[in-house]
Design a protein around this motif. Structure first.
Motif, PDB file in Angstrom:
ATOM      1  N   ALA A   1       0.839  -1.207   0.000  1.00 20.14           N
ATOM      2  CA  ALA A   1       0.000   0.000   0.000  1.00 20.14           C
ATOM      3  C   ALA A   1       0.869   1.251   0.000  1.00 20.14           C
ATOM      4  O   ALA A   1       0.566   2.237  -0.684  1.00 20.14           O
ATOM      5  CB  ALA A   1      -0.910  -0.007   1.219  1.00 20.14           C
ATOM      6  N   ARG A   2       1.977   1.218   0.749  1.00 21.30           N
ATOM      7  CA  ARG A   2       2.901   2.350   0.783  1.00 21.30           C
ATOM      8  C   ARG A   2       3.518   2.598  -0.591  1.00 21.30           C
ATOM      9  O   ARG A   2       3.665   3.753  -1.027  1.00 21.30           O
ATOM     10  CB  ARG A   2       4.000   2.081   1.819  1.00 21.30           C
ATOM     11  N   ILE A   3       3.856   1.518  -1.289  1.00 17.42           N
ATOM     12  CA  ILE A   3       4.422   1.645  -2.635  1.00 17.42           C
ATOM     13  C   ILE A   3       3.404   2.286  -3.582  1.00 17.42           C
ATOM     14  O   ILE A   3       3.751   3.161  -4.387  1.00 17.42           O
ATOM     15  CB  ILE A   3       4.874   0.269  -3.170  1.00 17.42           C
ATOM     16  N   TYR A   4       2.148   1.861  -3.489  1.00 15.50           N
ATOM     17  CA  TYR A   4       1.083   2.460  -4.310  1.00 15.50           C
ATOM     18  C   TYR A   4       0.997   3.967  -4.059  1.00 15.50           C
ATOM     19  O   TYR A   4       0.909   4.775  -5.005  1.00 15.50           O
ATOM     20  CB  TYR A   4      -0.268   1.814  -3.982  1.00 15.50           C
ATOM     21  N   ILE A   5       0.998   4.349  -2.785  1.00 17.82           N
ATOM     22  CA  ILE A   5       0.867   5.765  -2.434  1.00 17.82           C
ATOM     23  C   ILE A   5       2.055   6.574  -2.943  1.00 17.82           C
ATOM     24  O   ILE A   5       1.893   7.663  -3.515  1.00 17.82           O
ATOM     25  CB  ILE A   5       0.719   5.922  -0.899  1.00 17.82           C
ATOM     26  N   LEU A   6       3.261   6.042  -2.757  1.00 19.10           N
ATOM     27  CA  LEU A   6       4.461   6.754  -3.184  1.00 19.10           C
ATOM     28  C   LEU A   6       4.538   6.884  -4.699  1.00 19.10           C
ATOM     29  O   LEU A   6       4.977   7.910  -5.217  1.00 19.10           O
ATOM     30  CB  LEU A   6       5.707   6.042  -2.646  1.00 19.10           C
ATOM     31  N   GLU A   7       4.109   5.844  -5.418  1.00 17.43           N
ATOM     32  CA  GLU A   7       4.104   5.920  -6.884  1.00 17.43           C
ATOM     33  C   GLU A   7       3.133   7.002  -7.355  1.00 17.43           C
ATOM     34  O   GLU A   7       3.439   7.782  -8.261  1.00 17.43           O
ATOM     35  CB  GLU A   7       3.723   4.565  -7.469  1.00 17.43           C
ATOM     36  N   GLY A   8       1.962   7.055  -6.724  1.00 15.17           N
ATOM     37  CA  GLY A   8       0.986   8.096  -7.062  1.00 15.17           C
ATOM     38  C   GLY A   8       1.485   9.480  -6.710  1.00 15.17           C
ATOM     39  O   GLY A   8       1.262  10.447  -7.445  1.00 15.17           O
ATOM     40  N   LEU A   9       2.195   9.585  -5.571  1.00 16.56           N
ATOM     41  CA  LEU A   9       2.770  10.862  -5.161  1.00 16.56           C
ATOM     42  C   LEU A   9       3.828  11.316  -6.156  1.00 16.56           C
ATOM     43  O   LEU A   9       3.886  12.491  -6.532  1.00 16.56           O
ATOM     44  CB  LEU A   9       3.381  10.723  -3.766  1.00 16.56           C
ATOM     45  N   GLY A  10       4.665  10.377  -6.600  1.00 13.85           N
ATOM     46  CA  GLY A  10       5.686  10.708  -7.602  1.00 13.85           C
ATOM     47  C   GLY A  10       5.065  11.192  -8.896  1.00 13.85           C
ATOM     48  O   GLY A  10       5.557  12.156  -9.508  1.00 13.85           O
ATOM     49  N   ALA A  11       3.973  10.535  -9.320  1.00 10.92           N
ATOM     50  CA  ALA A  11       3.280  10.954 -10.540  1.00 10.92           C
ATOM     51  C   ALA A  11       2.691  12.355 -10.383  1.00 10.92           C
ATOM     52  O   ALA A  11       2.751  13.178 -11.309  1.00 10.92           O
ATOM     53  CB  ALA A  11       2.183   9.945 -10.881  1.00 10.92           C
ATOM     54  N   SER A  12       2.133  12.631  -9.205  1.00 13.23           N
ATOM     55  CA  SER A  12       1.549  13.959  -8.951  1.00 13.23           C
ATOM     56  C   SER A  12       2.626  15.036  -8.984  1.00 13.23           C
ATOM     57  O   SER A  12       2.438  16.107  -9.572  1.00 13.23           O
ATOM     58  CB  SER A  12       0.847  13.971  -7.588  1.00 13.23           C
ATOM     59  N   ILE A  13       3.762  14.752  -8.347  1.00  8.44           N
ATOM     60  CA  ILE A  13       4.876  15.705  -8.353  1.00  8.44           C
ATOM     61  C   ILE A  13       5.362  15.938  -9.784  1.00  8.44           C
ATOM     62  O   ILE A  13       5.623  17.074 -10.192  1.00  8.44           O
ATOM     63  CB  ILE A  13       6.028  15.191  -7.463  1.00  8.44           C
ATOM     64  N   GLY A  14       5.472  14.849 -10.549  1.00  9.77           N
ATOM     65  CA  GLY A  14       5.910  14.969 -11.936  1.00  9.77           C
ATOM     66  C   GLY A  14       4.974  15.817 -12.765  1.00  9.77           C
ATOM     67  O   GLY A  14       5.418  16.670 -13.559  1.00  9.77           O
ATOM     68  N   GLY A  15       3.673  15.612 -12.600  1.00 10.48           N
ATOM     69  CA  GLY A  15       2.694  16.401 -13.341  1.00 10.48           C
ATOM     70  C   GLY A  15       2.765  17.886 -13.006  1.00 10.48           C
ATOM     71  O   GLY A  15       2.727  18.742 -13.893  1.00 10.48           O
ATOM     72  N   LEU A  16       2.891  18.189 -11.708  1.00  7.97           N
ATOM     73  CA  LEU A  16       2.970  19.587 -11.274  1.00  7.97           C
ATOM     74  C   LEU A  16       4.271  20.238 -11.743  1.00  7.97           C
ATOM     75  O   LEU A  16       4.272  21.388 -12.205  1.00  7.97           O
ATOM     76  CB  LEU A  16       2.865  19.659  -9.748  1.00  7.97           C
ATOM     77  N   LEU A  17       5.379  19.501 -11.619  1.00  5.38           N
ATOM     78  CA  LEU A  17       6.670  20.034 -12.066  1.00  5.38           C
ATOM     79  C   LEU A  17       6.642  20.354 -13.551  1.00  5.38           C
ATOM     80  O   LEU A  17       7.123  21.398 -13.990  1.00  5.38           O
ATOM     81  CB  LEU A  17       7.786  19.017 -11.781  1.00  5.38           C
ATOM     82  N   TYR A  18       6.067  19.438 -14.328  1.00  6.86           N
ATOM     83  CA  TYR A  18       6.032  19.648 -15.776  1.00  6.86           C
ATOM     84  C   TYR A  18       5.158  20.844 -16.125  1.00  6.86           C
ATOM     85  O   TYR A  18       5.566  21.722 -16.899  1.00  6.86           O
ATOM     86  CB  TYR A  18       5.519  18.395 -16.488  1.00  6.86           C
ATOM     87  N   ALA A  19       3.959  20.872 -15.562  1.00  9.61           N
ATOM     88  CA  ALA A  19       2.983  21.893 -15.957  1.00  9.61           C
ATOM     89  C   ALA A  19       3.389  23.303 -15.555  1.00  9.61           C
ATOM     90  O   ALA A  19       3.153  24.265 -16.295  1.00  9.61           O
ATOM     91  CB  ALA A  19       1.618  21.549 -15.359  1.00  9.61           C
ATOM     92  N   TYR A  20       4.011  23.444 -14.385  1.00  9.89           N
ATOM     93  CA  TYR A  20       4.259  24.782 -13.855  1.00  9.89           C
ATOM     94  C   TYR A  20       5.710  25.240 -13.950  1.00  9.89           C
ATOM     95  O   TYR A  20       5.996  26.428 -13.784  1.00  9.89           O
ATOM     96  CB  TYR A  20       3.795  24.861 -12.396  1.00  9.89           C
ATOM     97  N   ILE A  21       6.636  24.310 -14.208  1.00 10.63           N
ATOM     98  CA  ILE A  21       8.052  24.701 -14.244  1.00 10.63           C
ATOM     99  C   ILE A  21       8.742  24.219 -15.518  1.00 10.63           C
ATOM    100  O   ILE A  21       9.203  25.025 -16.333  1.00 10.63           O
ATOM    101  CB  ILE A  21       8.805  24.174 -13.003  1.00 10.63           C
ATOM    102  N   LEU A  22       8.814  22.896 -15.703  1.00  8.98           N
ATOM    103  CA  LEU A  22       9.663  22.328 -16.747  1.00  8.98           C
ATOM    104  C   LEU A  22       9.268  22.782 -18.146  1.00  8.98           C
ATOM    105  O   LEU A  22      10.130  23.163 -18.948  1.00  8.98           O
ATOM    106  CB  LEU A  22       9.635  20.793 -16.665  1.00  8.98           C
ATOM    107  N   VAL A  23       7.977  22.732 -18.460  1.00 11.10           N
ATOM    108  CA  VAL A  23       7.548  23.067 -19.822  1.00 11.10           C
ATOM    109  C   VAL A  23       7.798  24.533 -20.154  1.00 11.10           C
ATOM    110  O   VAL A  23       7.892  24.900 -21.325  1.00 11.10           O
ATOM    111  CB  VAL A  23       6.056  22.707 -20.013  1.00 11.10           C
TER     112      VAL A  23
END
Length: 235
Positions: free
Chosen positions: A146-168
């Motif tokens: 369950a912890r792995i599921y949560i962390l994977e989802g957290l990583g995806a959320s961070i990636g989406g936010l980083l891309y949308a607001y900074i990287l792109v």
């Protein structure tokens, strides 16, 4: 090891989200994006991730050195993402399709299905493999998974936010791809420090030192629009 696995699965989630956005945007340009192409791309992505997670995941019980394999999978992600972008931009040349010509349904299906296979299979398999290792070293397997599921989802959320607001806004697609590659190489070194991992870290450092991402970005764009004089490309 537990902290290293946490960092690894966070990066798998981040790589998955940023990689999906990068690849989706590039394929939309090639396919002159519409609802049909979007549906095919996303369906192909889900199919291959599921395949890597379900079928290759069944092999985890027979793998002796799972930690070493996690390291190798993260190294593979470091190379596959930039390679995928380059292949997508060159796909019309490979299929002998003129610039400006729309791909038909069958080529669209074939390209999406084939080009997404490597990265998606590795992402799906990595998730299952990390979950297996976490369940083996933890005291209570369901809680660890369950912890792995949560962390994977957290990583995806961070990636989406980083891309949308900074990287792109500040980096080109290849700069972003090589940056994600560097993160994967660094984490692979943390998981399993070896001479080979150190060599790849030095290599990726030289890539940024000599501004290779910009060179590949400009080269791939010129190849993509080879019959035109490319003045500027802007996301």
């Amino acid at each position: 090891m537990k902290n290293k696995l946490n960092l690894s699965i966070l990066l798998v989630g981040l790589t998955s989200m940023v990689g999906q956005i990068l690849i989706l945007r590039e394929l939309i340009i090639v396919f002159y994006g519409n609802e049909l192409s979007l549906g095919i791309i996303l369906a192909s992505w889900l199919f291959w991730v599921s395949l890597g997670s379900l079928f290759l995941g069944r092999l985890t019980d027979y793998i002796k050195n799972k930690v070493r394999l996690i390291c190798l999978l993260q190294l593979s992600l470091a190379f596959i993402l930039p390679f995928n972008l380059f292949m997508i931009r060159n796909i019309k040349n490979l299929l002998n399709v003129s610039v400006g010509q729309m791909l038909g349904f069958i080529p669209l299906l074939f390209v999406s299905f084939l080009i997404l296979a490597p990265i998606c299979i590795i992402l799906g398999f990595s998730f299952t493999l990390i979950s297996k290792v976490a369940s083996e070293i933890g005291r209570f397997a369901p809680k660890e998974i369950a912890r792995i599921y949560i962390l994977e989802g957290l990583g995806a959320s961070i990636g989406g936010l980083l891309y949308a607001y900074i990287l792109v806004k500040i980096l080109s697609p290849f700069q972003i791809a090589f940056l994600i590659s560097a993160f994967n190489i660094i984490v692979s070194i943390l998981i399993l420090p070896t001479f080979l991992n150190l060599f790849f870290f030095i290599a990726i450092s030289l890539v940024f030192l000599f501004n290779v991402p910009d060179f590949v970005e400009n080269l791939s764009r010129r190849i993509q629009w080879k019959t035109f004089l490319l003045i500027k490309s802007l996301d």
